[in-house]
Write a protein that holds these residues in place. Sequence first.
Motif, PDB file in Angstrom:
ATOM      1  N   UNK A  61       0.842  -1.189   0.000  1.00 20.18           N
ATOM      2  CA  UNK A  61       0.000   0.000   0.000  1.00 20.18           C
ATOM      3  C   UNK A  61       0.883   1.246   0.000  1.00 20.18           C
ATOM      4  N   UNK A  62       0.252   2.405  -0.110  1.00 21.96           N
ATOM      5  CA  UNK A  62       0.950   3.680   0.056  1.00 21.96           C
ATOM      6  C   UNK A  62       0.554   4.344   1.364  1.00 21.96           C
ATOM      7  N   UNK A  63       0.068   3.552   2.301  1.00 17.36           N
ATOM      8  CA  UNK A  63      -0.326   4.084   3.603  1.00 17.36           C
ATOM      9  C   UNK A  63       0.896   4.239   4.506  1.00 17.36           C
ATOM     10  N   UNK A  64       0.795   5.185   5.424  1.00 24.34           N
ATOM     11  CA  UNK A  64       1.777   5.350   6.493  1.00 24.34           C
ATOM     12  C   UNK A  64       1.084   4.975   7.793  1.00 24.34           C
ATOM     13  N   UNK A  65       1.762   4.202   8.618  1.00 24.99           N
ATOM     14  CA  UNK A  65       1.171   3.758   9.876  1.00 24.99           C
ATOM     15  C   UNK A  65       2.025   4.234  11.041  1.00 24.99           C
ATOM     16  N   UNK A  82       1.005  17.079   6.743  1.00 23.99           N
ATOM     17  CA  UNK A  82       0.413  17.340   5.429  1.00 23.99           C
ATOM     18  C   UNK A  82      -0.318  16.134   4.842  1.00 23.99           C
ATOM     19  N   UNK A  83       0.158  14.937   5.178  1.00 28.15           N
ATOM     20  CA  UNK A  83      -0.430  13.721   4.620  1.00 28.15           C
ATOM     21  C   UNK A  83      -1.609  13.217   5.436  1.00 28.15           C
ATOM     22  N   UNK A  84      -1.578  13.433   6.745  1.00 28.96           N
ATOM     23  CA  UNK A  84      -2.624  12.910   7.614  1.00 28.96           C
ATOM     24  C   UNK A  84      -3.968  13.563   7.385  1.00 28.96           C
ATOM     25  N   UNK A  85      -5.019  12.750   7.441  1.00 28.39           N
ATOM     26  CA  UNK A  85      -6.375  13.273   7.321  1.00 28.39           C
ATOM     27  C   UNK A  85      -6.762  13.728   5.931  1.00 28.39           C
ATOM     28  N   UNK A  86      -5.962  13.387   4.933  1.00 26.51           N
ATOM     29  CA  UNK A  86      -6.256  13.806   3.559  1.00 26.51           C
ATOM     30  C   UNK A  86      -6.272  12.598   2.633  1.00 26.51           C
ATOM     31  N   UNK A  89      -4.061   5.335  -3.216  1.00 25.89           N
ATOM     32  CA  UNK A  89      -4.541   6.218  -2.163  1.00 25.89           C
ATOM     33  C   UNK A  89      -3.610   6.129  -0.959  1.00 25.89           C
ATOM     34  N   UNK A  90      -3.223   7.285  -0.458  1.00 23.59           N
ATOM     35  CA  UNK A  90      -2.330   7.322   0.687  1.00 23.59           C
ATOM     36  C   UNK A  90      -3.022   7.995   1.866  1.00 23.59           C
ATOM     37  N   UNK A  91      -2.259   8.229   2.914  1.00 26.71           N
ATOM     38  CA  UNK A  91      -2.786   8.817   4.131  1.00 26.71           C
ATOM     39  C   UNK A  91      -2.100   8.198   5.337  1.00 26.71           C
ATOM     40  N   UNK A  92      -2.289   8.822   6.488  1.00 27.25           N
ATOM     41  CA  UNK A  92      -1.667   8.327   7.717  1.00 27.25           C
ATOM     42  C   UNK A  92      -2.726   7.642   8.569  1.00 27.25           C
ATOM     43  N   UNK A  93      -2.391   6.462   9.054  1.00 25.43           N
ATOM     44  CA  UNK A  93      -3.280   5.703   9.932  1.00 25.43           C
ATOM     45  C   UNK A  93      -2.570   5.466  11.263  1.00 25.43           C
ATOM     46  N   UNK A  94      -3.350   5.088  12.260  1.00 23.93           N
ATOM     47  CA  UNK A  94      -2.792   4.824  13.578  1.00 23.93           C
ATOM     48  C   UNK A  94      -3.243   3.452  14.061  1.00 23.93           C
ATOM     49  N   UNK A  95      -2.294   2.719  14.622  1.00 30.56           N
ATOM     50  CA  UNK A  95      -2.588   1.430  15.225  1.00 30.56           C
ATOM     51  C   UNK A  95      -2.478   1.595  16.737  1.00 30.56           C
ATOM     52  N   UNK A  96      -3.597   1.604  17.460  1.00 32.97           N
ATOM     53  CA  UNK A  96      -3.527   1.730  18.926  1.00 32.97           C
ATOM     54  C   UNK A  96      -2.753   0.565  19.529  1.00 32.97           C
TER      55      UNK A  96
END
Length: 363
Positions: free
Chosen positions: A138-142, A256-260, A268-275
């Motif tokens: 993916x192009x996601x950031x975690x 800049x990447x988070x929440x967009x 599709x990219x974006x920042x995610x969080x793993x609790x």
Amino acid sequence: MSDKHLVIMAGGVGSRFWPMSRPENPKQFIDVLGCGRTLLQLTADRFGAEFAPQRTWVVTSEKYFDKVRSQLPDVPEENILLEPCMRNTAPCISYVIWKIRKRFPDAVAVVTPSDHFVANVDEFRRIIRRGVEFVSGTSKVLTLGMTPTRPETGYGYIQSGDVEDRDVLRVKAFKEKPELSVALSYLAEGGYYWNSGLFLWEAATAEAAIRKFQPDIAVKMDEMAEDFYTPRERDTVRRVFPECKSISIDYAVMEPLGGRNVSLLGRESGVCVLPADFGWSDLGTWGSLHSQLEKDADGNSSTGGTIRFVESSDCIVRTSSGLKIVLQGLEGFIVAEDGGTMLICRKDQEQRIKQFSETLKER
């Protein structure tokens, strides 16, 4: 299976741990917990055998090369990247990402500070495996979000949004270190996590994000990369790296990447969080170290030397010289000695430690 690489950032000076931590020997190279391993070694240890030494990278200052080599002897010399000057975490991470990509174009990079504490290593490794699984392909950031246990004002926070994939949530916003009233509201509302500074992404995603949001840094990295893995690399890095602006990876890319909804590499990219909840502390202060050490019935902790507490409570004492110390009548104090320099101050005043250290330079 993903081509997993571990990136350890080990260039900080740890000024809040003075006098134990000093520019010539900062806290990541010290056994601050009294367990026989430095914080840098504990960082590498907790990732386990899943990350081979040949896939482990350390970014540090030129002056700490020998320390890294002696403490992590299995890490190849070419995997120790030396910064000629401090430029914050965005240029630091860019340097290692560009170098990894030159030989390992399909790598997944796990980026971690070198000076944190983790109590539950098994749970930590489970979370890392889950994180690698999530970002691969993916192009996601975690980023890992630590479940808050108190209204902490010394950490940044991550506000989570909708569910992205099972236990992974989208990042709604990054929040600066809050006032106490705001921190209390975060805990009451829920959905807020401490920002651990530990994150995962494909190296290709990292490069694409830096090119998109920090093109000036990308240009410098391209120039440096021409000489990677050659005898010219060191001189080129010394010449070019200082030209990078000083900016954190949070400001440079994450915010800049988070929440967009951003497209990177056609995905599709974006920042995610793993609790996560594995007994984490950033060990950024004497107070945070005190919380992790074994204490007596009065809440006192000590490492090094022979320490006796008399009518004292909630104190931390640390000596590197094997001193014999008796503390009488103190409550909530830090007593730290290293190399003939001693600090005695209240725990609730430790934000002034850098100021205190400067007073000795004035004499």
